[in-house]
Design a protein around this motif. Sequence first.
Motif, short mmCIF file in Angstrom:
data_model
loop_
_atom_site.label_atom_id
_atom_site.label_comp_id
_atom_site.label_asym_id
_atom_site.label_seq_id
_atom_site.Cartn_x
_atom_site.Cartn_y
_atom_site.Cartn_z
N SER A 53 49.48 19.49 8.09
CA SER A 53 50.45 19.43 7.00
C SER A 53 51.80 19.96 7.46
CB SER A 53 49.98 20.22 5.77
OG SER A 53 50.38 21.58 5.85
N THR A 81 47.34 32.00 -0.79
CA THR A 81 47.63 30.87 -1.67
C THR A 81 46.39 30.04 -1.99
OG1 THR A 81 48.10 29.26 0.10
CG2 THR A 81 49.91 30.71 -0.60
N ARG A 83 45.76 27.46 -0.40
CA ARG A 83 46.17 26.09 -0.12
C ARG A 83 46.61 25.96 1.35
NH1 ARG A 83 48.69 27.36 -4.97
NH2 ARG A 83 50.76 27.31 -4.03
N ASN A 84 47.29 24.86 1.64
CA ASN A 84 47.66 24.56 3.02
C ASN A 84 48.56 25.60 3.66
OD1 ASN A 84 46.23 22.17 3.37
ND2 ASN A 84 47.90 20.87 2.65
N ARG A 112 37.15 25.64 4.91
CA ARG A 112 38.45 26.30 4.94
C ARG A 112 38.35 27.68 5.61
NH1 ARG A 112 43.43 25.77 2.50
NH2 ARG A 112 42.67 23.84 1.56
N GLN A 130 41.42 32.87 -7.19
CA GLN A 130 42.49 33.06 -6.21
C GLN A 130 43.53 34.05 -6.72
OE1 GLN A 130 42.12 31.81 -3.15
NE2 GLN A 130 43.87 33.06 -2.55
N GLY A 183 55.16 20.46 -4.94
CA GLY A 183 54.25 21.48 -5.43
C GLY A 183 55.07 22.67 -5.92
N ASP A 233 44.60 20.84 -5.10
CA ASP A 233 44.30 21.62 -3.90
C ASP A 233 45.51 21.78 -3.00
OD1 ASP A 233 44.30 18.93 -3.27
OD2 ASP A 233 42.66 19.08 -1.83
N SER A 234 46.49 20.86 -3.11
CA SER A 234 47.71 21.01 -2.32
C SER A 234 48.97 21.10 -3.19
CB SER A 234 47.87 19.84 -1.34
OG SER A 234 47.85 18.60 -2.01
N GLU A 281 45.69 13.55 1.99
CA GLU A 281 45.34 14.30 0.78
C GLU A 281 45.82 13.53 -0.45
OE1 GLU A 281 46.44 18.55 2.94
OE2 GLU A 281 47.59 17.82 1.22
N THR A 313 41.73 17.06 4.06
CA THR A 313 40.93 16.43 3.02
C THR A 313 39.60 15.98 3.60
OG1 THR A 313 41.00 14.74 1.28
CG2 THR A 313 41.86 14.11 3.44
#
Length: 320
Positions: A53, A81, A83-84, A112, A130, A183, A233-234, A281, A313
């Motif tokens: 990413s 986070t 996330r990515n 992950r 989270q 995002g 998720d992203s 993704e 993904t």
Amino acid sequence: MIDICTPSLVDVEAAAERIGGIVRPLTVVEAGPEYGLGAEVYLALEFMQHTGSFKARGAANLFAAMLAAGTMPNAGIVSATGRNADIGFAWAAALFGIPATIFLAESATRARVDRLRGLGADVRISGRTQDQAHDNAGRFIARTGAIDAYTFDDNLTSAGAGTLLLECLAAVPELDTIVLAVGAGGMFSGVTAVAAGRGIRVVGAEPEGSCALHAALAADTVMDVEIDSIAADSLGAPRISAAALSWARARTTDVRSIVVDDDAIIRARRSLWEGYRLVVEHGSATALAALTTGAYRPSKGERVGVILCGANTDPADLRT
């Protein structure tokens, strides 16, 4: 009035100097007529970046700048986070020899966790959600002096992400419009900093169930939104950054904010697989859905770049 913390073209150009040779150069390919409605559409394949990413760009720029300035603490960095961004920070920390501690919720996938540990990060499963993991990260930061890499300097991370558009322009110099998923707004801010200086339209696409920028523009202020999208998720940030909102409402910049539904995102993602054998993704596909739904309709002959920003993904879910 643009916020003082908003990244500028100069910031992005400085980032390009710092991370040149560190990040993978952007690959840009021309898409077929099925996406263009008479326009020329180019796919920016940033999902081929280190870590899968665009987050690698901002992380590399942040850490390189801090090390040069002597401001990186001995305790290193923290990210929480889910996330990515966590993966990007862990990768860059390993590259620069910086300690990285990642806080995740109990619901984090094994894949992950294993990936982060494979990058050398100290992964701590801490909290049922989270948000709880983030709170525990804050206590760790207070105790050790580490920094929260995600919030420490939005300007540097956004400027790093903005180098994407510089490279896209090197491939397509006469680009008219750039379309990207939004995002929390880091990539959006950096890309818009470049676009504003080059007269390029920016189209920010969000899922209906995760549209912090769209909501902030409607309210004219940063606000929290409920998250309920397949792309969460992203793109699951509950709020947009102040810098992103500033750019979005700047009179000097042509910015369009649009939303698409989850079904459109799924169809756009599947079309990339069926037509190009590209697996991305749902967040990446959100940008393409802006075109496939007609939410953004380019003019005939318009040169449009679409940033496919991530591919962390599972290809097994392409039919869902």
